[in-house]
Design a protein around this motif. Structure first.
Motif, PDB file in Angstrom:
ATOM      1  N   MET A 174       0.832  -1.201   0.000  1.00 19.32           N
ATOM      2  CA  MET A 174       0.000   0.000   0.000  1.00 19.32           C
ATOM      3  C   MET A 174       0.873   1.260   0.000  1.00 19.32           C
ATOM      4  SD  MET A 174      -3.484  -0.877   2.089  1.00 19.32           S
ATOM      5  CE  MET A 174      -2.760  -1.119   3.663  1.00 19.32           C
ATOM      6  N   ILE A 175       1.994   1.199   0.707  1.00 19.59           N
ATOM      7  CA  ILE A 175       2.883   2.369   0.768  1.00 19.59           C
ATOM      8  C   ILE A 175       3.443   2.697  -0.624  1.00 19.59           C
ATOM      9  CG2 ILE A 175       5.105   3.216   1.619  1.00 19.59           C
ATOM     10  CD1 ILE A 175       3.307   3.361   3.865  1.00 19.59           C
ATOM     11  N   ILE A 176       3.818   1.685  -1.400  1.00 17.15           N
ATOM     12  CA  ILE A 176       4.340   2.020  -2.726  1.00 17.15           C
ATOM     13  C   ILE A 176       3.232   2.479  -3.668  1.00 17.15           C
ATOM     14  CG2 ILE A 176       6.368   0.504  -2.577  1.00 17.15           C
ATOM     15  CD1 ILE A 176       4.918  -1.366  -4.540  1.00 17.15           C
ATOM     16  N   GLY A 177       1.993   2.387  -3.224  1.00 14.98           N
ATOM     17  CA  GLY A 177       0.929   2.995  -4.014  1.00 14.98           C
ATOM     18  C   GLY A 177       0.041   2.017  -4.765  1.00 14.98           C
ATOM     19  N   VAL A 178       0.138   0.707  -4.444  1.00 12.12           N
ATOM     20  CA  VAL A 178      -0.823  -0.229  -5.030  1.00 12.12           C
ATOM     21  C   VAL A 178      -2.182   0.106  -4.413  1.00 12.12           C
ATOM     22  CG1 VAL A 178      -1.425  -2.654  -5.353  1.00 12.12           C
ATOM     23  CG2 VAL A 178       0.977  -1.989  -5.174  1.00 12.12           C
ATOM     24  N   PRO A 179      -3.217   0.299  -5.221  1.00 10.64           N
ATOM     25  CA  PRO A 179      -4.536   0.593  -4.660  1.00 10.64           C
ATOM     26  C   PRO A 179      -4.927  -0.430  -3.583  1.00 10.64           C
ATOM     27  CG  PRO A 179      -4.601   0.840  -7.024  1.00 10.64           C
ATOM     28  CD  PRO A 179      -3.241   0.306  -6.687  1.00 10.64           C
ATOM     29  N   VAL A 180      -5.623   0.028  -2.551  1.00 11.07           N
ATOM     30  CA  VAL A 180      -5.940  -0.810  -1.397  1.00 11.07           C
ATOM     31  C   VAL A 180      -6.541  -2.160  -1.803  1.00 11.07           C
ATOM     32  CG1 VAL A 180      -7.407  -0.976   0.655  1.00 11.07           C
ATOM     33  CG2 VAL A 180      -6.202   1.152   0.159  1.00 11.07           C
ATOM     34  N   PHE A 222      -6.266  -3.910  -4.585  1.00 14.82           N
ATOM     35  CA  PHE A 222      -5.348  -4.850  -5.223  1.00 14.82           C
ATOM     36  C   PHE A 222      -4.225  -5.259  -4.275  1.00 14.82           C
ATOM     37  CE2 PHE A 222      -6.822  -1.999  -8.826  1.00 14.82           C
ATOM     38  CZ  PHE A 222      -7.984  -2.739  -8.986  1.00 14.82           C
ATOM     39  N   ILE A 282     -12.914  -3.605  -3.298  1.00 15.77           N
ATOM     40  CA  ILE A 282     -12.328  -3.841  -1.977  1.00 15.77           C
ATOM     41  C   ILE A 282     -13.040  -5.013  -1.299  1.00 15.77           C
ATOM     42  CG2 ILE A 282     -12.037  -2.888   0.347  1.00 15.77           C
ATOM     43  CD1 ILE A 282     -11.565  -0.181  -0.907  1.00 15.77           C
TER      44      ILE A 282
END
Ligand code: NA
Ligand code: NA
Lengths: 185, 305, 438
Positions: free
Chosen positions: C18-24, C26, C288
């Motif tokens: 999540m920190i690297i920016g993968v949508p929550v 996925f 989600i």
């Protein structure tokens, strides 16, 4: 490469429109069900299944479009703190993550679809909808999501401009539509 | 080695106890087998359990076989009106040609049966006692299973589909006049607070449901002969335990409803036959039309004395 | 490897993705896949499609897109403005009437929309500039709307409650009713704080206008139909006439029809805008939900869920200490994750523990939802903050955030009040539906 990105974007928009239309149609079917059940006092058998399947299909088919609009909730802690080079790296990594998930689901979803097609599976209620129809939205939707993630990886140098801002493919949409989408978040 | 067992019931349910018996018996046999139970649908959703059994991802499960009818439409015959009359009849049915054919389909799909179990159920209504088909005419009813829905429509009822957990509220608010579900559900969802009359299973019940304990063939074949024997023996103990419990469930239902001041009736042979006649034209006919060998299956079941 | 260790690794992987920016959505799904394959090999993969699909195949879930359409139809029209206008014209003589109008409009709009950002946007567009014009401090103007908007997930209909109902097999109608009084209580706390703050700092509230009775009545015809829809839906849901999904479908159609009739939004492009906005939001939420099904399956399969639950039970905490710990946990989770993800990931573990400790599941739903509301006005995933920032870009995110802080404390106060007086959540459902069946 550009052509690939454009083609994928166009496909995402096309399926996004289908997804929105499915939601609209689902509302009408629910209203029809309510009318039959409460006004005519009749039996309602096919509507529930149909509507559930339509909304699942809308979710899957619309997912690539929503990814393109930046509409899937993302934690942008790292993005906000990063400089331009890092942002490019982050964008590539994030889309690789999405690509991997989407690809696995597209393949396993395709297998699931194939089983339902081969075995002629039917939904259990009286409606007896052939299950391959809703299942088909898994390989198609996730396949498209994987393609969209791939397109975003390819498009990274152009999308993350000199200021490090993420440019959504706004120029290809009508301005009004873009505004509407932004308002939605 | 640890086997995974999944089911949808809470830990007070008789059906959880059945799976627990398998666990204790197998572990007592000391053949190097453990069972880990995932109750209350904490692993798979109820209708999601058949597929992982066929692939060997899930080892043991228990659920109404009709849940898997989307893959094997013949399984709908195990939740068909009027095929099973009472618990002793169900026991005879287990060894019949009818059940052999069903089990053949189960085996061919990569699953085996550890224990046979049949659950009874009945009808309840806010309006009147449901004995003959005309009694339910004009009532909005919930039916457990597609074949029952077809038969009730044939009798002139309207159908509202919903899970058994919603019957109480639906009756309270007037959405529903009548309902058909298992004896256990009638009690645990306190339907006796809402209805005027209950049709209990008795000797000529309409509603029976096959709900075996199943095991993945792939997992089973991977075990030693000793382990396989221990499992089968455990299944037998579990099956005998449940046979007594199933009757007790019916008795508890009758007692609870009577205590709550609800009238309790049972169908006689002629009344049950009137329903079967309607089923003949509705659910049986649909089944025969849509399922390969459907008519033969029904005939075989009806032939069991 | 011990299940607890696996659980820690899963948490780290999820946070990393999540920190690297993968949508929550996925990130949840990918974490599940990674750990399934790591422990079961690729043999476990064929089942994931079915698990994902089944996660979405619930009848009650289909009310989510429909409630979103309902909110979007109203938000696409100037109904939010009218609602606020109407309240303002009627309340302008009341001291602090403007704040009351704004938070009141948020509360009423919440009853039309299952989502918080929608509420925030619909009322804020008109309300924030007006409050600033009339001399309210920026922090109060933006904070009141950011906080008022969070009522969208507490005042029924509520997407959060729908998801909770599905995850815990509790009655969605009953959950909705349980949210009414706590929603009004929070609205009251928000108003009280706003007035107190303005008074304490000696703000001169300028620009008070007098409205004639004619002006007051003239705005009503545009608002009453929406109020009628709210009342209608409440009646249908709480009278138990129809299921939430049915009420949502009919409500959505009515709201679209009203937008067409009253506001003239009849062009296909208008309808398309409503549908595409709704599609965006519901796809985001339902993705989600599907991915969470996969995630929960993996946690359960690897016995992580059960081990954590056993550990908590074994700790044998005092029930209020337990509730305190759970609240802190939910609060922290809510800071980072959208409400739907938090509910789906935590309730399978928490609910059995909470009910065993003697807490009412419907009461707990309300407490949980207020925790999620707090998360909506705190970074990093503070959806409402970003919505407000979009409406008044000239106010810095920092000011909005600081302005929201006191409202966050109002919500904490609300939780404490609910702990002392659980009846705030349980009384109304008991009155309307009788005692809960467990
Ligand atoms: Na709401
Ligand atoms: Na947050």
């Amino acid at each position: 490469m550009r052509a690939f990105v454009r083609a994928v974007n166009a496909l995402s928009v096309f399926f996004g429109m289908i997804a929105a239309a499915l939601i609209g149609a689902a509302i009408l079917i629910v209203c029809h069900m309510v009318f039959v059940r409460y006004v005519l006092n009749g039996s309602t058998a096919w509507q529930t299944d149909t509507v559930i399947f339509m909304l699942i299909a809308a979710t899957l088919l619309g997912s690539a479009y929503v990814l393109r609009q930046g509409g899937h909730v993302t934690i942008d802690l790292a993005w906000e703190a990063a400089g331009q080079a890092t942002r490019r790296f982050l964008r590539v990594m994030a889309n690789i993550g999405t690509f991997l998930f989407a690809t696995v689901l597209a393949v396993t979803g395709g297998h699931y679809f194939w089983q339902a097609w081969e075995g002629n599976w039917l939904s259990e209620t009286v409606a007896e909808i052939p299950l391959w129809i809703p299942f088909l939205s898994m390989p198609v939707g996730f396949g498209l999501l994987a393609l969209q993630a791939l397109a975003q990886i390819i498009d990274t140098p152009r999308a993350v401009d000199v200021h490090g801002a993420a440019v959504h493919a706004a120029e290809e949409l009508g301005e009004e539509q873009t505004a509407a989408i932004k308002e939605g978040h | 080695e640890t086997l995974r067992a999944s089911h949808q019931w809470n830990t007070n349910d008789v059906r959880h106890k059945m799976v627990e018996i398998i666990k204790t018996e197998v572990e007592k046999a000391d053949v190097g087998l453990n069972v880990r139970i995932y109750p209350s649908a904490s692993l798979y959703k109820p209708k999601e359990q058949y597929a992982p059994l066929t692939t060997g991802q899930l080892d043991i499960s228990a659920f109404p076989l009709a849940y898997a009818a989307d893959r094997h439409p013949q399984f709908d015959a195990t939740l068909m009106p009027g095929l099973v009359k009472n618990h002793d009849h169900a026991k005879r049915l287990n060894d019949s040609e009818f059940m052999q054919e069903i089990k053949q389909i189960i085996n061919d799909s990569g699953v085996i049966v550890l224990a046979d179990t049949w659950l009874a159920g009945g009808f309840a209504s806010k309006e009147n006692c449901i004995l003959e088909p005309e009694d339910i005419e004009g009532q909005v009813s919930r039916a457990a299973g597609k074949a029952f829905e077809q038969m009730l429509v044939g009798a002139g009822a309207s159908i509202a589909s919903m899970p058994s957990s919603e019957i109480y509220t639906a009756m309270q608010t007037g959405v529903l006049d009548a309902a058909n579900t298992s004896s256990g559900s009638f009690v645990s969802y306190r339907i006796y607070e809402q209805v005027k009359c209950l049709t209990a299973p008795g000797d000529h019940a309409l509603w029976f449901m096959y709900e075996p304990i199943l095991m993945s063939k792939k997992s089973f074949d991977a075990l030693t002969e000793e382990q396989q024997e221990a499992l089968m023996a455990a299944g037998q103990v579990s099956e005998e335990y449940f046979f007594e419990q199933a009757k007790k469930l019916d008795k508890t239902m009758v007692d609870t409803f009577k205590e709550a001041g609800v009238e309790v009736v049972t169908m006689n042979a002629e009344q049950a036959q009137m329903w079967r006649d309607i089923a003949q034209e509705t659910s049986y006919a649909e089944f025969a039309k849509n399922v390969e060998g459907g008519q033969e299956l029904i005939d075989k079941a009806l032939a069991v004395e | 490897m011990a299940p607890e260790t696996i659980g820690l690794l899963i948490a780290l992987t999820l946070i990393g993705l999540m920190i690297i920016g993968v949508p929550v959505a996925f990130a949840l799904g990918l974490t599940a896949l990674i750990f399934l394959v790591a422990f079961e090999g690729t043999g476990a993969l064929p089942g994931v499609a079915e698990t994902f699909f089944a996660g979405l195949g619930e009848f009650s879930l289909l009310s989510i897109p429909m409630f979103i359409v309902m909110g979007a139809a109203v938000a696409a029209s100037p109904a939010g403005r009218d609602l606020y206008e109407a309240l303002d014209r009627w309340l302008n003589r009341v001291p602090g009437g403007l704040v009351i109008s704004n938070i009141g409009a948020c509360t009423i709009f919440s009853a039309l929309s299952g989502s918080s950002p929608a509420t925030c946007a619909a009322i804020g567009k008109m309300g924030i500039p007006e409050m600033r014009n009339r001399g309210y401090p920026d922090g109060v103007a933006t904070g009141a709307i950011a906080a008022g908007g969070t009522l969208g997930i507490l005042v029924p209909p509520s997407i959060t409650m729908i998801v909770y109902g599905i995850a815990t097999e509790t009655s969605i109608g009953r959950l909705f009713i349980a949210g009414i009084l706590p929603g009004l209580m929070l609205a009251g706390l928000f108003i009280a704080w706003s007035l107190f703050f303005a008074w304490w700092n000696g703000y001169k509230l300028t620009g008070l206008r007098n409205f004639s009775w004619r002006e007051r009545f003239s705005v009503l015809p545009r608002v009453l139909p929406f109020i009628a829809i709210i009342v209608g839906i409440l009646y249908v849901l709480y009278g138990g006439v129809a299921t939430p999904s049915e009420a949502a479908g009919v409500g959505a159609l009515f709201c679209i029809l009203l937008a067409i009739i009253i506001y003239g939004l009849w062009r296909p492009s208008h309808i398309w805008r409503i549908l595409s906005t709704s599609m965006n939001e519901s796809v985001m939420i339902l993705m989600i939900i599907g991915a969470s099904a996969l995630f929960s399956f993996t946690l359960s399969w690897l016995f992580v869920t059960q081990s954590i639950a056993e550990a908590i039970v074994a700790a044998d905490l005092n029930r209020w200490v337990l509730m305190g710990v759970i609240n802190v946990f939910l609060l922290v989770a809510g800071l980072f994750l959208p409400p739907v993800a938090v509910i789906l990931m935590t309730t399978p573990i928490l609910l059995p523990i909470v009910t065993q400790a003697g807490f009412d599941p419907y009461w707990f739903a309300v407490v949980l939802t207020i925790n999620m509301e707090i998360g909506l006005i705190t970074p990093p995933v503070g959806l409402n903050l970003y919505v407000i920032n979009g409406i008044v870009p000239e106010v810095s995110l920092r000011t909005i955030l600081l302005g929201s802080l006191p409202y966050m404390l109002c919500m904490v106060t609300g939780i404490i009040l609910l702990c002392i007086f659980p009846e705030i959540a349980t009384w109304l459902p008991n009155q309307m539906m009788g005692a809960a069946i467990r």
